[in-house]
Design an enzyme around this catalytic site. Structure first.
Site: not given
Length: 361
Positions: A297, A183, A319-320, A25, A59, A23, A101
């Protein structure tokens, strides 16, 4: 065939491989109504076309006050569910499984999005709102939340359940509960942020109740929970605590666990590096005897394959690296399983239109 490109299940939901989209954002609902639009469709479907097995949305807030920023996506009303439906359909067309999510930001809500010139809490005059939390203690740099009443905590349980029902109606096959990164559910789990003296001071109770409610609302969906396995600060959540959280959630109906870390306390000191969160994933997997996905990573196909070969996790969340290359799974499949002539088997994640690019020598 590499382990990375073997099928796996989350509950009863089969996923074509173990390269999953974490996920991420996007803060791109410009009307501030939580309705996903063109950006979300193009962003998410690119990962499905690129060969990922599971594509999890950013999210999606279960209530307006649960948004991290005014531009966050949501799933608290039917208009939002209707807008998600064509996105889930496009993800399926490309062979991936759509996941969402479900989230509530708690005391970290009502923030400016990351590229805004301002920092901290968005005032009510600019579209912000009063945050809620287990107590009235603020996250450093943000305005103080209001401590939730017991009935407001109960409403959060109902909001997650209603969001789960809408998500399934919109075509999502996998739901992930966001209990990480500081969160709301994480705030109730950590001894650093939950000092309540009522029943909700039992730190796993809200997690248990939300998991039970979501499972009842979506009995056929694959159900994941994302945890921060360390607060990276003395007195906070540890991997041993997280294994217990996973046991509680598993008993309440969760199928799979996504293991991250951090985000609860601004004093955290995180030691990063390639695969720096793998020990957390492995600890939860072994101590709780549950399937887990690793994140953090993981950028190289051989590295991702070794995560599975060494028993650190059952899947990897990227992710990235996927932001840099939405077709990373295609690259990984060609590197790990590709034939020199570029030929593909029936189980390949490569779209027919792209197979001319699969040659690896």
């Amino acid at each position: 065939m590499s382990r990375l490109f073997t099928p796996i299940r989350i509950g009863s939901v089969e996923i074509r491989n173990r390269v999953w989209v974490a996920p991420m954002c996007q803060y791109s609902c410009e009307e501030q109504d939580g309705v996903p639009g063109d950006w979300h469709r193009e962003h998410l479907t690119s990962f499905a076309r690129g060969g990922a097995g599971l594509v999890i949305t950013e999210a999606a807030a279960v209530s307006p006050e649960g948004r991290i920023s005014p531009q966050d996506a949501g799933i608290w009303n039917d208009a939002q569910a209707d807008a998600w439906a064509p996105i889930t359909e496009r993800i399926r067309v490309h062979g991936a499984v759509p996941g969402i999510q479900l989230a509530h930001a708690g005391r970290k809500a009502s923030n400016y999005r990351p590229w805004a010139p301002e920092r901290g809490t968005v005032p009510v005059s600019e579209g912000g709102w009063q945050m809620l939390g287990p107590t009235d203690e603020a996250f450093e740099g943000f305005d103080a939340p209001r401590a939730m009443t017991g009935s407001e905590v109960e409403q959060v349980v109902a909001d997650f359940a209603a969001a789960a029902s809408r998500a399934v109606a919109a075509g999502f096959a996998v739901l992930e509960l966001h209990a990480a990164h500081g969160y709301l559910l994480h705030q109730f789990l950590s001894p650093l942020s939950n000092t309540r003296s009522d029943q909700w001071g039992e730190r796993t109770l809200l997690l248990q109740r939300v998991t039970e409610a979501v499972r009842a609302a979506a009995p056929e969906a694959g159900l994941m929970v994302r945890f921060s396995a360390s607060d990276w600060i003395d007195g906070g959540v540890t991997p041993e605590m997280t294994a217990e959280f996973a046991r509680v959630a598993s008993a309440a109906g969760a199928d799979f666990f996504d293991i991250s870390s951090g985000g609860l306390d601004a004093r955290q000191k995180i030691a990063t590096g390639p695969g720096y969160q793998l020990p957390f994933a492995r600890a939860v997997r072994e101590q709780a005897d549950v399937p887990v996905a690793a994140v953090g990573l993981i950028t190289d196909p051989a590295q991702a394959e070794q995560v599975l070969a060494h028993g650190d996790a059952d899947a990897v969340l990227i992710g990235r690296e996927l932001l840099r290359n939405p077709h990373w799974p295609l690259f990984a499949e060609a590197e790990l399983d590709g034939a020199p002539d570029g030929s593909v088997g029936s189980g390949s994640v490569w779209p027919a239109q792209y197979t001319r690019g699969r040659r690896v020598s």
